[in-house]
Design an enzyme around this catalytic site. Structure first.
Site, PDB file in Angstrom:
ATOM      1  N   LYS A 222       6.117 -36.528 -35.040  1.00  0.00           N
ATOM      2  CA  LYS A 222       7.564 -36.649 -34.985  1.00  0.00           C
ATOM      3  C   LYS A 222       8.109 -36.997 -36.376  1.00  0.00           C
ATOM      4  O   LYS A 222       7.635 -37.936 -37.027  1.00  0.00           O
ATOM      5  CB  LYS A 222       7.978 -37.741 -33.999  1.00  0.00           C
ATOM      6  CG  LYS A 222       7.695 -37.403 -32.539  1.00  0.00           C
ATOM      7  CD  LYS A 222       8.603 -36.305 -32.019  1.00  0.00           C
ATOM      8  CE  LYS A 222       8.449 -36.122 -30.526  1.00  0.00           C
ATOM      9  NZ  LYS A 222       9.362 -35.084 -29.983  1.00  0.00           N
TER      10      LYS A 222
ATOM     11  N   ASP B 140       7.638 -31.959 -35.254  1.00  0.00           N
ATOM     12  CA  ASP B 140       8.824 -31.880 -34.408  1.00  0.00           C
ATOM     13  C   ASP B 140       9.916 -32.726 -35.041  1.00  0.00           C
ATOM     14  O   ASP B 140       9.842 -33.952 -35.051  1.00  0.00           O
ATOM     15  CB  ASP B 140       8.509 -32.384 -33.001  1.00  0.00           C
ATOM     16  CG  ASP B 140       9.681 -32.191 -32.044  1.00  0.00           C
ATOM     17  OD1 ASP B 140      10.722 -31.644 -32.464  1.00  0.00           O
ATOM     18  OD2 ASP B 140       9.555 -32.585 -30.868  1.00  0.00           O
TER      19      ASP B 140
ATOM     20  N   GLU C 245       8.893 -27.630 -35.015  1.00  0.00           N
ATOM     21  CA  GLU C 245       9.710 -27.537 -33.806  1.00  0.00           C
ATOM     22  C   GLU C 245      11.131 -28.026 -34.061  1.00  0.00           C
ATOM     23  O   GLU C 245      11.338 -29.106 -34.619  1.00  0.00           O
ATOM     24  CB  GLU C 245       9.051 -28.372 -32.702  1.00  0.00           C
ATOM     25  CG  GLU C 245       9.742 -28.319 -31.360  1.00  0.00           C
ATOM     26  CD  GLU C 245       8.949 -29.065 -30.289  1.00  0.00           C
ATOM     27  OE1 GLU C 245       9.510 -29.307 -29.212  1.00  0.00           O
ATOM     28  OE2 GLU C 245       7.762 -29.405 -30.541  1.00  0.00           O
TER      29      GLU C 245
ATOM     30  N   LYS D  78      10.666 -26.082 -21.255  1.00  0.00           N
ATOM     31  CA  LYS D  78      10.599 -27.376 -20.587  1.00  0.00           C
ATOM     32  C   LYS D  78      11.361 -27.262 -19.269  1.00  0.00           C
ATOM     33  O   LYS D  78      12.511 -26.808 -19.256  1.00  0.00           O
ATOM     34  CB  LYS D  78      11.200 -28.481 -21.454  1.00  0.00           C
ATOM     35  CG  LYS D  78      10.355 -28.834 -22.673  1.00  0.00           C
ATOM     36  CD  LYS D  78      10.997 -29.930 -23.496  1.00  0.00           C
ATOM     37  CE  LYS D  78      10.124 -30.292 -24.700  1.00  0.00           C
ATOM     38  NZ  LYS D  78      10.801 -31.247 -25.615  1.00  0.00           N
TER      39      LYS D  78
END
Length: 363
Positions: free
Chosen positions: A162, A190, A218, A267
């Site tokens: 992240k 991400d 991402e 998702k």
């Protein structure tokens, strides 16, 4: 197998450590649970996390959508009339994708039970096993290195890092992590919409020049900034994955036709459940685009549904289903089997849930 009642409750599961992204910090899975009861005694379960910064859904809005809109539209219907139920679910209200996903998952659970088959076989039956990455929350570089090394010691070959809070610190984070884990570990980034397009191009090119060999980045820019994401995709060699920019099949078509990203992240909480996720899979296959399956902060309940979708479809080539691995405990008996990076689906009917402890049902 007719629907006789739909119950809504809540479940609270502590995380092993705080989950931190560019958008939020979370310490518990605090989600809505749906239970659909039938006249045959069969029960279907679904789950929805309140992820307001992404889907706009809160616990109150999810519960209200199910109890005040969805329930009355499908009560009394026969699970065998599955398409009509799904049409009614979709038309019961606009948006509210997490609420729809929870009910969709419970309905697919019952659909599998109706035909005494696991859902993944009904949807395609491509595989039984898969491997997932694990998320490393955004923190100081030293702590992220520690978390990365801990994951590697448990056998994980792919880490999702992240970033997105501070471009220069993000580069320091990646420097430290790549040096610590070596070249054999796959790294995914991400940014959770945390960069501008110029920042993303700058950071990704820096990492390319250093030979970091990032698998993909991402959602580097804001969800609505398709031009910015297209600019990033066109100006770097690293693959770009669209996440928050893709909720619906229509979104997927727009991303692919505009070549705004290389990969699509599915998702269930964004798509409104498995039904629309299957449509996105079909669109991606048609255009020759690979998909990743991901999750929000979800327990094994709804992640099991995502596992079955991934097990069913060959177009889903990347798996990011580590939600249950981030939880301190697992109150769900049955469902998919998680052994660190390895995930296996069972051949029990539906999603194979046996029992769920700790649900507080609404009165």
């Amino acid at each position: 197998m007719k629907i006789i009642d739909i119950k809504v409750g809540r479940i609270l599961i502590p995380l092993k450590k705080p989950f931190k992204t560019a958008l939020r910090t979370v310490e518990h899975v605090n989600n809505i649970i749906v239970k659909i009861e039938t006249d045959t005694g069969h029960v279907g379960y679904g789950e929805a996390p309140p992820t307001g910064v992404i889907t706009g859904d809160t616990r109150g809005s999810i519960a209200g959508a199910i109890k005040e809109h969805i329930k009355n539209n499908i009560l009394g219907m026969d699970i065998a009339n599955f398409e009509e139920i799904m049409i009614r679910l979709e038309k019961s209200l606009v948006k509210n994708t997490s609420a729809k996903a929870a009910v969709d998952i419970a309905l697919y659970d019952l659909f599998g039970q109706l035909y005494n088959a696991p859902v993944y076989k009904l949807l395609g039956g491509y595989r039984k096993e898969m491997t997932t990455d694990i998320t490393v929350s955004v923190n100081d570089p030293e702590e992220m290195v520690k978390d990365s090394m801990d994951a590697v010691s448990r056998g994980f070959k792919t880490l999702k890092i992240k970033v997105g809070k501070n471009i220069n610190l993000d580069l320091q984070r990646m420097d430290a992590i790549r040096e610590a884990v070596g070249d054999d570990i796959h790294l995914r980034l991400d940014a959770n919409q945390g960069w501008s397009s110029k920042e993303a191009i700058y950071a990704i090119k820096k990492m390319e020049d250093k030979g970091f060999n990032i698998e993909f980045v991402e959602q580097p820019v804001k969800a609505e900034d398709l031009e910015g994401m297209k600019a990033v995709t066109e100006n770097v060699s690293t693959l770009i994955l669209a996440d928050e920019s893709v909720f619906s099949p229509k979104d997927a078509i727009e991303i692919i036709r505009n070549r705004a990203a290389d990969i699509i992240n599915i998702k269930l909480m964004k798509t409104g459940g498995i039904r629309n996720a299957l449509r996105i899979c079909a669109i991606a296959e048609m255009y020759g685009v690979e998909c990743m399956i991901g999750c929000m902060l979800e327990s094994k309940l709804s992640v099991t549904a995502a596992v079955h979708l991934a097990a069913a479809k060959s177009v889903i080539t990347k798996v990011d289903l580590d939600g249950p691995l981030l939880c301190k405990e697992d109150p769900i008996e049955g469902g998919a089997i998680f052994q660190d990076y390895k995930i296996t689906v069972s051949d029990d009917p539906g999603f194979g849930f046996k029992n769920i402890d700790g649900i507080i049902w609404d009165s």
